[in-house]
Write a protein that holds these residues in place. Structure first.
Motif, PDB file in Angstrom:
ATOM      1  N   SER A  31       0.822  -1.205   0.000  1.00 33.15           N
ATOM      2  CA  SER A  31       0.000   0.000   0.000  1.00 33.15           C
ATOM      3  C   SER A  31       0.856   1.255   0.000  1.00 33.15           C
ATOM      4  CB  SER A  31      -0.969   0.001   1.192  1.00 33.15           C
ATOM      5  OG  SER A  31      -0.275   0.134   2.396  1.00 33.15           O
ATOM      6  N   ASN A  32       2.043   1.230   0.631  1.00 34.20           N
ATOM      7  CA  ASN A  32       2.934   2.389   0.588  1.00 34.20           C
ATOM      8  C   ASN A  32       3.483   2.598  -0.819  1.00 34.20           C
ATOM      9  OD1 ASN A  32       2.626   3.000   3.280  1.00 34.20           O
ATOM     10  ND2 ASN A  32       4.446   1.866   3.929  1.00 34.20           N
ATOM     11  N   GLU A  33       3.805   1.495  -1.502  1.00 31.62           N
ATOM     12  CA  GLU A  33       4.339   1.617  -2.850  1.00 31.62           C
ATOM     13  C   GLU A  33       3.285   2.135  -3.815  1.00 31.62           C
ATOM     14  OE1 GLU A  33       5.843  -2.255  -3.724  1.00 31.62           O
ATOM     15  OE2 GLU A  33       7.539  -2.047  -2.368  1.00 31.62           O
ATOM     16  N   ASN A  34       2.033   1.864  -3.550  1.00 34.40           N
ATOM     17  CA  ASN A  34       0.947   2.268  -4.437  1.00 34.40           C
ATOM     18  C   ASN A  34       0.153   3.439  -3.877  1.00 34.40           C
ATOM     19  OD1 ASN A  34       1.518   0.186  -6.278  1.00 34.40           O
ATOM     20  ND2 ASN A  34       0.450  -1.264  -4.984  1.00 34.40           N
ATOM     21  N   GLU A  35       0.753   4.169  -2.977  1.00 33.57           N
ATOM     22  CA  GLU A  35       0.077   5.288  -2.335  1.00 33.57           C
ATOM     23  C   GLU A  35      -0.328   6.329  -3.375  1.00 33.57           C
ATOM     24  OE1 GLU A  35       0.923   7.846   1.705  1.00 33.57           O
ATOM     25  OE2 GLU A  35       2.582   6.906   0.672  1.00 33.57           O
ATOM     26  N   ILE A  36      -1.508   6.905  -3.194  1.00 34.68           N
ATOM     27  CA  ILE A  36      -1.996   7.932  -4.110  1.00 34.68           C
ATOM     28  C   ILE A  36      -2.646   9.052  -3.314  1.00 34.68           C
ATOM     29  CG2 ILE A  36      -2.398   6.320  -6.020  1.00 34.68           C
ATOM     30  CD1 ILE A  36      -5.405   6.503  -5.341  1.00 34.68           C
ATOM     31  N   LEU A  40      -0.015  11.078  -0.547  1.00 36.27           N
ATOM     32  CA  LEU A  40       1.191  11.010  -1.370  1.00 36.27           C
ATOM     33  C   LEU A  40       1.722  12.410  -1.669  1.00 36.27           C
ATOM     34  CD1 LEU A  40       3.279   9.420  -2.988  1.00 36.27           C
ATOM     35  CD2 LEU A  40       1.712   9.507  -4.938  1.00 36.27           C
ATOM     36  N   THR A  44       5.369  13.354  -0.500  1.00 34.77           N
ATOM     37  CA  THR A  44       6.319  13.729  -1.546  1.00 34.77           C
ATOM     38  C   THR A  44       6.813  15.157  -1.345  1.00 34.77           C
ATOM     39  OG1 THR A  44       5.215  12.224  -3.077  1.00 34.77           O
ATOM     40  CG2 THR A  44       6.641  13.906  -4.043  1.00 34.77           C
ATOM     41  N   ASN A  66      -5.840  11.419  -7.403  1.00 37.34           N
ATOM     42  CA  ASN A  66      -5.902  10.000  -7.780  1.00 37.34           C
ATOM     43  C   ASN A  66      -4.602   9.496  -8.392  1.00 37.34           C
ATOM     44  OD1 ASN A  66      -8.657   9.691  -7.059  1.00 37.34           O
ATOM     45  ND2 ASN A  66      -9.233  10.732  -8.945  1.00 37.34           N
ATOM     46  N   ASP A  68      -0.566   8.286  -8.672  1.00 41.71           N
ATOM     47  CA  ASP A  68       0.569   7.693  -7.982  1.00 41.71           C
ATOM     48  C   ASP A  68       1.775   8.616  -8.213  1.00 41.71           C
ATOM     49  OD1 ASP A  68       1.305   7.256 -10.617  1.00 41.71           O
ATOM     50  OD2 ASP A  68       1.281   5.075 -10.488  1.00 41.71           O
ATOM     51  N   LEU A  69       2.954   8.210  -7.771  1.00 41.88           N
ATOM     52  CA  LEU A  69       4.127   9.091  -7.870  1.00 41.88           C
ATOM     53  C   LEU A  69       4.455   9.446  -9.323  1.00 41.88           C
ATOM     54  CD1 LEU A  69       6.402  10.617  -6.471  1.00 41.88           C
ATOM     55  CD2 LEU A  69       7.773   8.524  -6.588  1.00 41.88           C
ATOM     56  N   THR A  70       4.349   8.487 -10.210  1.00 37.69           N
ATOM     57  CA  THR A  70       4.633   8.760 -11.624  1.00 37.69           C
ATOM     58  C   THR A  70       3.617   9.748 -12.185  1.00 37.69           C
ATOM     59  OG1 THR A  70       5.576   6.546 -11.844  1.00 37.69           O
ATOM     60  CG2 THR A  70       5.008   7.692 -13.884  1.00 37.69           C
TER      61      THR A  70
END
Length: 181
Positions: A31-36, A40, A44, A66, A68-70
């Motif tokens: 869930s941390n890797e896919n945080e939105i 986030l 960030t 909505n 993600d980091l990218t």
């Protein structure tokens, strides 16, 4: 003749509890890797030099909630281009309404720097980003940051706020893009 094995209930419970703990740890990591969204954005932006500017600009775009980091990074690139284009329009008006050659020259210099920055992001930065060449996209943002700071040295009052905001946000954007490579 049957062999009787006496197993304590505790020995049965331990593997079950361990497997639950391990699976919850994996779930938390995923869930941390896919945080939105806003969490986030906050996480960030807190890692940048100007977290208030970063947060304010990213939260101004509803798509960020909505992303993600990218996605957040791409939105930040697009917002930078949009804000540069607005500043270029102000510089153009200043150039058209200049009262003298020096005033015209300064406004023109900023207009050229903003205009080249806008095209650099749209024609190179976003292209590199979409190709997952994040380091190259970061170099484009560094170029844009330099151009904005060049305009800021001219101290044109009507552009001071834009220069400050864009200078800070492009500094933050370099940090955000760096998270992708």
């Amino acid at each position: 003749m049957a062999i009787k094995v006496d197993v304590s209930p505790c020995l049965l419970v331990i593997p079950i509890v361990l497997s639950l703990l391990l699976s919850s740890q994996n779930f938390a990591t995923a869930s941390n890797e896919n945080e939105i969204g806003n969490s986030l954005i906050t996480k960030t932006c807190n890692g940048t030099e100007y977290p208030d500017v970063c947060t304010s600009i990213l939260e101004s775009d509803p798509r960020s909630s909505n992303a993600d980091l990218t996605g957040l990074s791409r939105i930040a690139l697009e917002l930078t281009a949009t804000k540069i284009n607005v500043a270029a329009a102000v510089a153009y008006k200043l150039m058209k309404n200049a009262g003298g050659y020096v005033e015209f020259g300064y406004a023109q210099a900023c207009y050229v720097e903003y205009n080249s920055s806008f095209h650099k992001i749209n024609e190179e930065g976003l292209k590199y980003f979409d190709e997952r060449k994040y380091e190259e996209a970061n170099e484009v943002v560094a170029y844009v940051n330099k151009e904005i700071n060049g305009c800021a040295t001219l101290r044109i009052g009507a552009l001071d706020e834009s220069n400050t905001l864009l200078g800070k946000f492009t500094t933050d954007l370099k940090t955000i893009l760096h998270l992708l490579f």
